[in-house]
Write a protein that holds these residues in place. Structure first.
Motif, PDB file in Angstrom:
ATOM      1  N   THR A   1      46.965 -52.945 -12.607  1.00 19.74           N
ATOM      2  CA  THR A   1      45.759 -52.792 -12.771  1.00 19.74           C
ATOM      3  C   THR A   1      45.223 -52.037 -14.175  1.00 19.74           C
ATOM      4  OG1 THR A   1      45.437 -50.928 -11.605  1.00 19.74           O
ATOM      5  CG2 THR A   1      44.905 -52.962 -10.458  1.00 19.74           C
ATOM      6  N   THR A   2      46.288 -51.341 -14.841  1.00 14.29           N
ATOM      7  CA  THR A   2      45.785 -50.420 -15.901  1.00 14.29           C
ATOM      8  C   THR A   2      45.970 -51.310 -17.076  1.00 14.29           C
ATOM      9  OG1 THR A   2      48.251 -49.654 -16.113  1.00 14.29           O
ATOM     10  CG2 THR A   2      46.838 -48.268 -14.802  1.00 14.29           C
ATOM     11  N   GLY A   3      46.629 -52.421 -17.121  1.00 12.25           N
ATOM     12  CA  GLY A   3      46.662 -53.262 -18.350  1.00 12.25           C
ATOM     13  C   GLY A   3      47.760 -52.923 -19.353  1.00 12.25           C
ATOM     14  N   SER A   4      48.426 -53.764 -20.078  1.00 11.62           N
ATOM     15  CA  SER A   4      49.427 -53.421 -21.046  1.00 11.62           C
ATOM     16  C   SER A   4      49.208 -53.604 -22.419  1.00 11.62           C
ATOM     17  CB  SER A   4      50.346 -54.582 -20.759  1.00 11.62           C
ATOM     18  OG  SER A   4      49.803 -55.987 -20.866  1.00 11.62           O
ATOM     19  N   GLY A   5      47.865 -53.983 -22.639  1.00 11.77           N
ATOM     20  CA  GLY A   5      47.376 -53.685 -24.144  1.00 11.77           C
ATOM     21  C   GLY A   5      46.929 -52.446 -24.633  1.00 11.77           C
ATOM     22  N   ILE A   6      46.193 -52.525 -25.952  1.00 11.04           N
ATOM     23  CA  ILE A   6      45.806 -51.200 -26.330  1.00 11.04           C
ATOM     24  C   ILE A   6      44.467 -51.172 -25.773  1.00 11.04           C
ATOM     25  CG2 ILE A   6      44.798 -50.245 -28.517  1.00 11.04           C
ATOM     26  CD1 ILE A   6      46.823 -51.900 -30.191  1.00 11.04           C
ATOM     27  N   ARG A   7      44.150 -49.807 -25.411  1.00 14.56           N
ATOM     28  CA  ARG A   7      42.839 -49.564 -24.891  1.00 14.56           C
ATOM     29  C   ARG A   7      41.937 -48.591 -25.558  1.00 14.56           C
ATOM     30  NH1 ARG A   7      44.483 -49.100 -19.875  1.00 14.56           N
ATOM     31  NH2 ARG A   7      45.064 -46.876 -20.209  1.00 14.56           N
ATOM     32  N   LEU A   8      40.637 -48.562 -25.585  1.00 10.99           N
ATOM     33  CA  LEU A   8      39.919 -47.963 -26.536  1.00 10.99           C
ATOM     34  C   LEU A   8      39.070 -47.222 -25.340  1.00 10.99           C
ATOM     35  CD1 LEU A   8      38.798 -49.451 -29.688  1.00 10.99           C
ATOM     36  CD2 LEU A   8      40.720 -47.809 -29.254  1.00 10.99           C
ATOM     37  N   SER A   9      38.547 -45.887 -25.514  1.00 12.45           N
ATOM     38  CA  SER A   9      37.419 -45.277 -24.709  1.00 12.45           C
ATOM     39  C   SER A   9      36.478 -44.634 -25.476  1.00 12.45           C
ATOM     40  CB  SER A   9      38.011 -44.680 -23.493  1.00 12.45           C
ATOM     41  OG  SER A   9      38.720 -43.653 -23.966  1.00 12.45           O
ATOM     42  N   ILE A  10      35.385 -44.482 -25.073  1.00 15.30           N
ATOM     43  CA  ILE A  10      34.407 -43.595 -25.873  1.00 15.30           C
ATOM     44  C   ILE A  10      33.486 -42.927 -24.759  1.00 15.30           C
ATOM     45  CG2 ILE A  10      32.894 -45.607 -26.110  1.00 15.30           C
ATOM     46  CD1 ILE A  10      31.909 -43.946 -28.787  1.00 15.30           C
ATOM     47  N   GLY A  11      33.132 -41.535 -24.801  1.00 14.53           N
ATOM     48  CA  GLY A  11      32.088 -41.152 -23.726  1.00 14.53           C
ATOM     49  C   GLY A  11      31.782 -39.640 -24.204  1.00 14.53           C
ATOM     50  N   PRO A  12      31.109 -38.988 -23.120  1.00 14.94           N
ATOM     51  CA  PRO A  12      30.376 -37.578 -23.262  1.00 14.94           C
ATOM     52  C   PRO A  12      31.618 -36.719 -22.795  1.00 14.94           C
ATOM     53  CG  PRO A  12      29.705 -38.400 -21.518  1.00 14.94           C
ATOM     54  CD  PRO A  12      30.309 -39.826 -22.025  1.00 14.94           C
ATOM     55  N   ASP A  13      31.618 -35.426 -23.367  1.00 12.14           N
ATOM     56  CA  ASP A  13      32.571 -34.401 -22.865  1.00 12.14           C
ATOM     57  C   ASP A  13      31.702 -33.248 -22.719  1.00 12.14           C
ATOM     58  OD1 ASP A  13      35.550 -34.547 -22.960  1.00 12.14           O
ATOM     59  OD2 ASP A  13      35.145 -35.618 -25.038  1.00 12.14           O
ATOM     60  N   ALA A  14      31.831 -32.663 -21.468  1.00 11.87           N
ATOM     61  CA  ALA A  14      31.189 -31.337 -21.266  1.00 11.87           C
ATOM     62  C   ALA A  14      32.417 -30.190 -20.755  1.00 11.87           C
ATOM     63  CB  ALA A  14      30.158 -31.549 -19.970  1.00 11.87           C
ATOM     64  N   THR A  15      32.085 -29.039 -21.244  1.00 11.53           N
ATOM     65  CA  THR A  15      33.032 -28.147 -21.065  1.00 11.53           C
ATOM     66  C   THR A  15      32.410 -26.912 -20.433  1.00 11.53           C
ATOM     67  OG1 THR A  15      33.325 -27.047 -23.106  1.00 11.53           O
ATOM     68  CG2 THR A  15      34.430 -28.971 -22.797  1.00 11.53           C
ATOM     69  N   LEU A  16      33.240 -25.939 -19.873  1.00 12.78           N
ATOM     70  CA  LEU A  16      32.876 -24.519 -19.522  1.00 12.78           C
ATOM     71  C   LEU A  16      33.816 -23.632 -19.905  1.00 12.78           C
ATOM     72  CD1 LEU A  16      30.759 -22.941 -17.518  1.00 12.78           C
ATOM     73  CD2 LEU A  16      32.516 -23.270 -15.624  1.00 12.78           C
ATOM     74  N   PRO A  17      33.393 -22.712 -20.765  1.00 16.32           N
ATOM     75  CA  PRO A  17      34.376 -21.601 -21.360  1.00 16.32           C
ATOM     76  C   PRO A  17      34.719 -20.795 -20.222  1.00 16.32           C
ATOM     77  CG  PRO A  17      32.323 -22.257 -22.745  1.00 16.32           C
ATOM     78  CD  PRO A  17      32.085 -22.951 -21.509  1.00 16.32           C
ATOM     79  N   VAL A  18      36.025 -20.185 -20.377  1.00 17.01           N
ATOM     80  CA  VAL A  18      36.305 -19.385 -19.377  1.00 17.01           C
ATOM     81  C   VAL A  18      36.995 -18.161 -20.289  1.00 17.01           C
ATOM     82  CG1 VAL A  18      36.803 -20.830 -17.461  1.00 17.01           C
ATOM     83  CG2 VAL A  18      38.758 -20.452 -19.195  1.00 17.01           C
ATOM     84  N   GLY A  19      37.259 -16.978 -19.720  1.00 17.23           N
ATOM     85  CA  GLY A  19      37.923 -15.884 -20.233  1.00 17.23           C
ATOM     86  C   GLY A  19      36.944 -15.279 -21.520  1.00 17.23           C
ATOM     87  N   SER A  20      37.470 -14.831 -22.548  1.00 16.81           N
ATOM     88  CA  SER A  20      36.840 -14.167 -23.598  1.00 16.81           C
ATOM     89  C   SER A  20      35.932 -15.180 -24.128  1.00 16.81           C
ATOM     90  CB  SER A  20      37.817 -13.651 -24.698  1.00 16.81           C
ATOM     91  OG  SER A  20      38.412 -14.664 -25.173  1.00 16.81           O
ATOM     92  N   LEU A  21      36.010 -16.586 -24.347  1.00 17.65           N
ATOM     93  CA  LEU A  21      35.003 -17.378 -24.720  1.00 17.65           C
ATOM     94  C   LEU A  21      33.876 -17.330 -24.054  1.00 17.65           C
ATOM     95  CD1 LEU A  21      34.737 -19.342 -27.156  1.00 17.65           C
ATOM     96  CD2 LEU A  21      35.580 -21.297 -25.479  1.00 17.65           C
ATOM     97  N   HIS A  22      33.788 -17.265 -22.736  1.00 17.80           N
ATOM     98  CA  HIS A  22      32.659 -17.171 -21.613  1.00 17.80           C
ATOM     99  C   HIS A  22      31.871 -15.877 -22.112  1.00 17.80           C
ATOM    100  CE1 HIS A  22      30.210 -17.990 -18.699  1.00 17.80           C
ATOM    101  NE2 HIS A  22      30.536 -16.840 -18.094  1.00 17.80           N
TER     102      HIS A  22
END
Length: 206
Positions: A45-66
């Motif tokens: 079901t995953t397919g055998s050809g080239i696949r493109l994807s586009i979408g949002p990213d959200a992150t939560l900093p941890v450690g010193s970055l937070h």
């Protein structure tokens, strides 16, 4: 030179523990899914050809970055190139994220957001039906170096990830993944910059 996050031994210890737990979890998942592959028939079901994807990213900093930033929002585009049909892909990913700075406790000091442009490449492996393990590495370019007082224009980045492809019919999918991402130091004598990220993207086969 301004620094918007501080060196903190406790935070370093917490980050090391989080990274250790995540590594152990990924190792366990990989072992279990590899064993499961021996007894479960994998659907094509995953397919055998080239696949493109586009979408949002959200992150939560941890450690010193937070210490300096609350969270981030951005987006990315990714290409998956098949190496072994339905199972192993080479990935190339590029994106943009804006990390929202916390308010400063010092009068007259306005902390600046952190803007990163990560460019990564790696491998995406499907051990069982539509579930994947992914690992990427590359460089994270700082778009507003002077605003945050960074010494470097780019930092090394690596990102282990787990995810799942949800079929939408035909060659269309919803690619949902959770990752831990770590950047090397932006500031001399500073800390590595770590966060947990969520990516939900629309994927389509070519």
């Amino acid at each position: 030179m301004k620094k918007h996050y501080i060196n903190n031994n406790n935070n370093n210890m917490k980050t090391s523990i989080i990274l250790g737990v995540l590594t152990l979890a990924l190792s366990t998942i990989f072992t279990l899914t590899t064993k499961a592959q021996e007894t479960i028939t994998k659907a094509t079901t995953t397919g055998s050809g080239i696949r493109l994807s586009i979408g949002p990213d959200a992150t939560l900093p941890v450690g010193s970055l937070h210490d300096g930033y609350n969270w981030s929002i951005g987006g990315s585009i990714q290409a998956d190139f098949p190496v072994i049909k339905d199972q192993l892909f080479v990935t190339v990913n590029a994106g943009y994220s804006n990390y929202f700075a916390k308010d400063s406790n010092l009068p007259g000091v306005d902390n600046k957001d952190l803007q990163l442009i990560p460019v990564k490449a790696g491998l995406k492996y499907f051990p069982v039906h539509n579930f994947y393990l992914q690992g990427e590495a590359g460089a994270s370019f700082i778009a507003n170096k002077s605003d945050i007082g960074a010494d470097k224009s780019a930092a090394f980045v690596y990102a282990p990830q787990v995810g799942y492809l949800i079929s939408l019919g035909g060659k269309n999918y919803l690619d949902a993944g959770v990752r831990f991402e770590s950047n090397t130091k932006f500031v001399t004598n500073g800390n590595t910059n770590n966060f947990f990220g969520l990516r939900v993207a629309y994927a389509f086969g070519l």
